[in-house]
Design a protein around this motif. Sequence first.
Motif, short mmCIF file in Angstrom:
data_model
loop_
_atom_site.label_atom_id
_atom_site.label_comp_id
_atom_site.label_asym_id
_atom_site.label_seq_id
_atom_site.Cartn_x
_atom_site.Cartn_y
_atom_site.Cartn_z
N LYS A 61 -3.04 -3.20 -3.49
CA LYS A 61 -3.87 -4.12 -4.28
C LYS A 61 -4.63 -3.35 -5.36
CE LYS A 61 -7.27 -7.84 -3.68
NZ LYS A 61 -6.84 -8.45 -4.93
N SER A 71 -3.66 -9.81 -7.78
CA SER A 71 -3.05 -10.09 -6.48
C SER A 71 -4.14 -10.69 -5.61
CB SER A 71 -2.46 -8.82 -5.86
OG SER A 71 -3.47 -7.87 -5.62
N LEU A 106 -0.24 -9.66 1.12
CA LEU A 106 -0.76 -9.63 -0.24
C LEU A 106 0.07 -10.58 -1.09
CD1 LEU A 106 -2.78 -8.26 -2.20
CD2 LEU A 106 -0.94 -6.64 -2.73
#
Length: 133
Positions: A61, A71, A106
């Motif tokens: 991330k 994200s 994610l």
Amino acid sequence: AGVAAKLPRLAAWTDTLRRHGGRYDALLAGCDGVTTPAVRDGCEPVYHQYVLRCADRDGLKAHLAGRDVASGVYYPLCLHLQPCFAALGYSAGDLPVAEQASREVLALPIYPEMTDEQVEYVAASVKAFFGAS
């Protein structure tokens, strides 16, 4: 715009999301360290979200943010650990598979207006985190 204004566009948007999701699948295939969404035979995903799994989710991330790629972590805490469900009596460790998933998932950007180049950039950015090209 209201629902009535958006409804005529739904089929085209869904087709575009499926194309983007399929493109992510193809571009990320074989990228060690990433698990892409599984799709059962006979099913057609809509890809309202494109969520992958990665053991170093937070590192990925941060890497994506450094490359101007948004994200998201939609469910950082499992349902059984949410305060609103505390009365059910669950504790950390009671559902280890769910807890591991909540640490690894994610969501990559996916929306109908994305260009193919943007999808390719996001996938290349994910692969770069793992040293893949």
